[in-house]
Design a protein around this motif. Structure first.
Motif, mmCIF file in Angstrom:
data_model
loop_
_atom_site.group_PDB
_atom_site.id
_atom_site.type_symbol
_atom_site.label_atom_id
_atom_site.label_comp_id
_atom_site.label_asym_id
_atom_site.label_seq_id
_atom_site.Cartn_x
_atom_site.Cartn_y
_atom_site.Cartn_z
ATOM 1 N N ALA A 81 11.457 1.245 -5.678
ATOM 2 C CA ALA A 81 12.862 1.367 -5.285
ATOM 3 C C ALA A 81 13.043 2.488 -4.261
ATOM 4 O O ALA A 81 13.772 2.341 -3.274
ATOM 5 N N ARG A 82 12.353 3.598 -4.475
ATOM 6 C CA ARG A 82 12.556 4.769 -3.620
ATOM 7 C C ARG A 82 11.918 4.601 -2.243
ATOM 8 O O ARG A 82 12.242 5.336 -1.306
ATOM 9 N N ALA A 83 11.032 3.625 -2.082
ATOM 10 C CA ALA A 83 10.448 3.360 -0.767
ATOM 11 C C ALA A 83 11.519 2.946 0.238
ATOM 12 O O ALA A 83 11.309 3.064 1.451
ATOM 13 N N ARG A 84 12.678 2.492 -0.246
ATOM 14 C CA ARG A 84 13.764 2.085 0.652
ATOM 15 C C ARG A 84 14.677 3.249 1.031
ATOM 16 O O ARG A 84 15.614 3.082 1.803
ATOM 17 N N ASP A 85 14.400 4.440 0.496
ATOM 18 C CA ASP A 85 15.239 5.605 0.780
ATOM 19 C C ASP A 85 14.755 6.344 2.023
ATOM 20 O O ASP A 85 13.612 6.193 2.469
ATOM 21 N N ARG B 134 0.827 -1.201 0.000
ATOM 22 C CA ARG B 134 0.000 0.000 0.000
ATOM 23 C C ARG B 134 0.868 1.262 0.000
ATOM 24 O O ARG B 134 0.517 2.270 -0.612
ATOM 25 N N ALA B 135 1.998 1.208 0.707
ATOM 26 C CA ALA B 135 2.907 2.354 0.749
ATOM 27 C C ALA B 135 3.450 2.670 -0.640
ATOM 28 O O ALA B 135 3.502 3.835 -1.053
ATOM 29 N N VAL B 136 3.816 1.627 -1.375
ATOM 30 C CA VAL B 136 4.332 1.835 -2.737
ATOM 31 C C VAL B 136 3.236 2.394 -3.638
ATOM 32 O O VAL B 136 3.474 3.286 -4.458
ATOM 33 N N GLU B 137 2.011 1.889 -3.480
ATOM 34 C CA GLU B 137 0.883 2.411 -4.260
ATOM 35 C C GLU B 137 0.673 3.900 -3.997
ATOM 36 O O GLU B 137 0.419 4.680 -4.926
ATOM 37 N N LEU B 138 0.780 4.283 -2.724
ATOM 38 C CA LEU B 138 0.611 5.695 -2.375
ATOM 39 C C LEU B 138 1.698 6.559 -2.997
ATOM 40 O O LEU B 138 1.422 7.649 -3.509
ATOM 41 N N MET B 139 2.943 6.102 -2.929
ATOM 42 C CA MET B 139 4.039 6.866 -3.523
ATOM 43 C C MET B 139 3.834 7.024 -5.022
ATOM 44 O O MET B 139 4.105 8.064 -5.606
ATOM 45 N N ASP B 140 3.326 5.955 -5.621
ATOM 46 C CA ASP B 140 2.998 6.020 -7.046
ATOM 47 C C ASP B 140 1.875 7.026 -7.284
ATOM 48 O O ASP B 140 1.907 7.800 -8.246
#
Length: 336
Positions: free
Chosen positions: A154-158, A139-145
Motif C-alpha cells: 500500500a505504501r509503495a503508492r505514497d 521487486r520494489a514492494v519486496e525491497l520495501m518489505d
C-alpha cells in the motif's frame, strides 16, 4: 586453531586522494592526501567534525563531485584494482547503483518529490535490469518489505513527504541495495533521527552488510554510532586522516590528541551530571590551514615542531594502526 589465510584484497583502495575547490578566498584543499581501504564485508567508519573532508572524499569515490568548483588534483581510487578516476564517465555511471551505491543524509532532498516511492524503486530495475513494469513494481514492494516498511504494498503508492524521517531513510537504503552493490557508502545516515530510530537504521545496515557481504564506508561524527557499527575507524581533520585503527583499539588507547579530544567530549554514563569536555577553538578554514600540523592551534601537546612540520603517518603497534602526530607515543600512553 587460528585462521592463517591472508586477508581479502581490498574492494576499495583510496590512495593519496586530493580534491580542491577554487573559491573567492583562494584554493580550499578539502581532501589533502587521504588514503584508506575497505575489504568485502568490512565497515570502515570515517569520523570527524563538519568540514573535515569526509563527504567530499566519498563524493570523489562515487564520481559525483560538482565540477567546477571541485577538482580532483591527485591520487587514485581503486575499485577491484581499477582506477575509477581514469574511467570514462559513462562507465562510472554504470558502476553507480549496480556495483557501488550511496545513502545520503537528507533523504527528503535525495528522493524525487513528484514520484511515488514505489515508482522510484521500480525504476532501478527497469533502467539497470531491463525488467518489465510489473516485475519491477513487485521487486520494489519486496525491497520495501526487506527494509521493514509496514504495509509495503500500500505504501509503495505514497510520496516521500508522506513518510517519517526514519521511513524515508529506509527507502533510501532500499534504493541503494536494490541492485546488490558490493560497496555501500552511508553518509551520515542517522542525522536528525531520534536515538531509537538511529539504532534501528544502524541495525538494518549491519544486517544488510552481512547478507550481501558488502564493504561499507560509514561517514559520521557520532562516536556512539561508530562504536557499534565499525570494524575500523579513520579519523579526519582538515582534509587529512590523522589516525586510523581497529575500532576497539582506538577507543581504548587513541594515538592522536584530536582523537583523544573527540572521545573525551562524548557524553557517557560516567560523566552524568558533570561538565562535558570541549576541544578548544574551531577547525581551520580550508583556505587557511595552519602550517605544520593543522591541529596544533587546538592541541594541548603542541610544540615548536608541530607548528612547522607536517607529521607523517607513523605506524603504531600493533600492526594496522597509524597516527599523524609527532608525539603519538605520549598520547598512546596517556591512559585515563
Amino acid at each position: 586453531m587460528t585462521d592463517a589465510r591472508p586477508p581479502a584484497a581490498p574492494l576499495l583502495d583510496v590512495r593519496d586522494l586530493r580534491v580542491e575547490f577554487r573559491t573567492r578566498d583562494g584554493v580550499a584543499r578539502a581532501v589533502n592526501g587521504v588514503s584508506y581501504h575497505v575489504r568485502p564485508g568490512e565497515t570502515l567508519a570515517v569520523l570527524g567534525e563538519s568540514g573535515s573532508g569526509k563527504s567530499v572524499t566519498a563524493q570523489a569515490v562515487m564520481g559525483i563531485l560538482d565540477s567546477p568548483p571541485a577538482r580532483v588534483t591527485g591520487g587514485r581510487v581503486l575499485f577491484h584494482g581499477r582506477d575509477l578516476l581514469t574511467l570514462p564517465e559513462s562507465e562510472r555511471r554504470r558502476l553507480r547503483g549496480a556495483r557501488m551505491a550511496m545513502v545520503f543524509q537528507d533523504a527528503l532532498s535525495a528522493l524525487n518529490p513528484v514520484m511515488t516511492v514505489g515508482d522510484q524503486l521500480a525504476e532501478m530495475f527497469t533502467v539497470h535490469r531491463g525488467a518489465s513494469r510489473r516485475e519491477a513494481r513487485a521487486r520494489a514492494v519486496e525491497l520495501m518489505d526487506r527494509v521493514r516498511i509496514p504495509a509495503a504494498r500500500a505504501r509503495a503508492r505514497d510520496y516521500p513527504h508522506q513518510f517519517s524521517g526514519g521511513m524515508r531513510q529506509r527507502i533510501m537504503i532500499a534504493m541503494a541495495i536494490a541492485l546488490e552493490p558490493e560497496l555501500l557508502i552511508a553518509d551520515e545516515p542517522t542525522t536528525a533521527l531520534d536515538v531509537t530510530v538511529q539504532a534501528q537504521i544502524m541495525d538494518l545496515l549491519a544486517e544488510l552488510r552481512h547478507e550481501y557481504t558488502m564493504g561499507m564506508v560509514l561517514i559520521t561524527h557520532d562516536l556512539g554510532v561508530v562504536a557499534e557499527a565499525a570494524d575500523r575507524i579513520a579519523v579526519m581533520y582538515a582534509g587529512r586522516i590523522v589516525e586510523s585503527a581497529p575500532v576497539h583499539a582506538l577507543y581504548e588507547r587513541p594515538a592522536h590528541p584530536y582523537t583523544r579530544g573527540l572521545l573525551d567530549s562524548a557524553p557517557g554514563l560516567e560523566r552524568r551530571g558533570g561538565e562535558l569536555y570541549a576541544i578548544p577553538g574551531t577547525p581551520p578554514g580550508l583556505t587557511r590551514v595552519p602550517a605544520g600540523c593543522a591541529f596544533h592551534p587546538r592541541c594541548p601537546r603542541a610544540r615548536d615542531v608541530c607548528r612547522t612540520d607536517v607529521p607523517p603517518a607513523h605506524p603504531v603497534p600493533p600492526h594496522g594502526r597509524e597516527s599523524a602526530c609527532h608525539f603519538w607515543k605520549e598520547t598512546l600512553d596517556d591512559v585515563r
